[in-house]
Design an enzyme around this catalytic site. Structure first.
Site, PDB file in Angstrom:
ATOM      1  N   ASP A   1     -34.235   8.156  18.382  1.00 54.31           N
ATOM      2  CA  ASP A   1     -33.680   7.730  17.101  1.00 54.31           C
ATOM      3  C   ASP A   1     -33.633   6.218  16.948  1.00 54.31           C
ATOM      4  O   ASP A   1     -33.806   5.469  17.904  1.00 54.31           O
ATOM      5  CB  ASP A   1     -32.265   8.335  16.900  1.00 54.31           C
ATOM      6  CG  ASP A   1     -31.448   8.365  18.197  1.00 54.31           C
ATOM      7  OD1 ASP A   1     -31.735   7.560  19.097  1.00 54.31           O
ATOM      8  OD2 ASP A   1     -30.538   9.198  18.314  1.00 54.31           O
TER       9      ASP A   1
ATOM     10  N   HIS B   1     -23.839  16.269  18.944  1.00 53.12           N
ATOM     11  CA  HIS B   1     -25.201  15.904  18.513  1.00 53.12           C
ATOM     12  C   HIS B   1     -26.114  15.589  19.694  1.00 53.12           C
ATOM     13  O   HIS B   1     -25.682  15.062  20.712  1.00 53.12           O
ATOM     14  CB  HIS B   1     -25.198  14.753  17.486  1.00 53.12           C
ATOM     15  CG  HIS B   1     -24.780  13.407  17.989  1.00 53.12           C
ATOM     16  ND1 HIS B   1     -24.026  12.536  17.240  1.00 53.12           N
ATOM     17  CD2 HIS B   1     -25.016  12.751  19.160  1.00 53.12           C
ATOM     18  CE1 HIS B   1     -23.831  11.410  17.915  1.00 53.12           C
ATOM     19  NE2 HIS B   1     -24.419  11.518  19.081  1.00 53.12           N
TER      20      HIS B   1
ATOM     21  N   GLU C   1     -26.582  15.600  13.658  1.00 50.79           N
ATOM     22  CA  GLU C   1     -25.157  15.792  13.449  1.00 50.79           C
ATOM     23  C   GLU C   1     -24.869  17.259  13.099  1.00 50.79           C
ATOM     24  O   GLU C   1     -25.792  18.019  12.788  1.00 50.79           O
ATOM     25  CB  GLU C   1     -24.689  14.873  12.315  1.00 50.79           C
ATOM     26  CG  GLU C   1     -24.912  13.374  12.588  1.00 50.79           C
ATOM     27  CD  GLU C   1     -23.987  12.791  13.651  1.00 50.79           C
ATOM     28  OE1 GLU C   1     -23.575  13.516  14.585  1.00 50.79           O
ATOM     29  OE2 GLU C   1     -23.678  11.582  13.564  1.00 50.79           O
TER      30      GLU C   1
ATOM     31  N   ASP D   1     -19.461  14.982  18.963  1.00 44.85           N
ATOM     32  CA  ASP D   1     -19.552  16.073  17.973  1.00 44.85           C
ATOM     33  C   ASP D   1     -20.681  17.048  18.315  1.00 44.85           C
ATOM     34  O   ASP D   1     -21.039  17.899  17.499  1.00 44.85           O
ATOM     35  CB  ASP D   1     -19.744  15.492  16.557  1.00 44.85           C
ATOM     36  CG  ASP D   1     -21.041  14.721  16.397  1.00 44.85           C
ATOM     37  OD1 ASP D   1     -21.811  14.607  17.377  1.00 44.85           O
ATOM     38  OD2 ASP D   1     -21.304  14.216  15.283  1.00 44.85           O
TER      39      ASP D   1
END
Ligand code: F6R
Length: 232
Positions: free
Chosen positions: A60, A131, A136, A129
């Site tokens: 990313d 990810h 997400e 979370d």
């Protein structure tokens, strides 16, 4: 402990490079990887670990940060790994967060991965979370490289790495869950108490797009490396 976990992942990567010198290696950024990359650089310096024929693809990159910005993932990778090993910079790829046409840039990134024969070994961290990459909660489990709005919890955790937290972009380009699942093998590294709850959900919980790391339960060759704190 953290050291042993990082050394194990470094050994997995080193063995993969020795077996296939032109390895296509998927890379991650973040705090967890800093120690791992220091270890890989040390293996290059002291043991001659040779990256000269490797190709790398990062998961990313933030949208809107120039590569020379210290918060960009290109900057992170140069600083923590690429400048400290013998990789050819032309063989290191990250999504282009400054592309005029983000959609076209994402398609080109997928195309480049395919041209290199696909990813042999994908390194992953995990967010609080759940990810992987910046997939997400509620990301499609068959998603491909695309732009993604970051979750509030991710912004809170990652903005502390910026001198001015408001400078942190609110969106990023990330490989999709589907892109990650296409890698021939995967190794996820998680260390520290803050990862224990989410590791339990990802490994032992139901497969759900609310915890995109849980999709790794479908992968045929995935290893999760944790220290005792993250395994708790
Ligand atoms: C970064 C990435 C993220 C991180 C995750 C954990 O390229 O893909 O999924 O791996 O946010 O980050 P740390 O290691 O900072 O807890």
């Amino acid at each position: 402990d953290t050291n042993a976990a990082c050394n194990l992942v470094a050994a997995i990567i080193a063995n993969a490079i020795k077996e296939k010198p032109d390895l296509v290696l998927g890379l991650a950024t973040g705090r967890t990887m800093e120690q791992l990359y220091a270890r890989l650089a040390e293996m290059h310096r002291n043991d001659g670990l040779d990256f000269s024929r490797c190709r790398t693809f990062n998961l990313d990159e933030y949208i809107g940060l120039p590569v020379e910005h210290p918060g960009s993932y290109r900057y992170y990778m140069n600083h923590h790994l690429f400048n400290n090993i013998n990789i050819d910079p032309a063989n290191t790829f990250l999504p282009d967060g400054m592309a005029a046409d983000i959609k076209a840039g994402c398609a080109a990134y997928e195309q480049k991965i395919a041209e290199c024969g696909g990813i042999d070994l994908q390194l992953l961290g995990i967010g609080a979370d759940g990810h992987i990459g910046f997939n997400e909660p509620l990301s499609s489990l068959c998603s491909r490289t695309r732009d993604k709005t970051l979750d509030e919890s991710t912004i809170k955790v990652n903005s502390t790495l910026f001198d001015n937290p408001d400078e942190m972009p609110r969106s990023a380009i990330t490989m999709g869950v589907g892109t990650i699942l296409d890698a021939r093998s995967v190794v996820l590294l998680a260390t520290g108490k803050s990862k224990a709850e989410i590791i339990a959900k990802a490994v032992e919980g139901p497969v759900t797009s609310m915890v995109t790391a849980s999709a790794l339960q479908f992968h045929q060759k995935c290893r999760i490396v944790v220290d005792e704190d993250a395994a708790a």
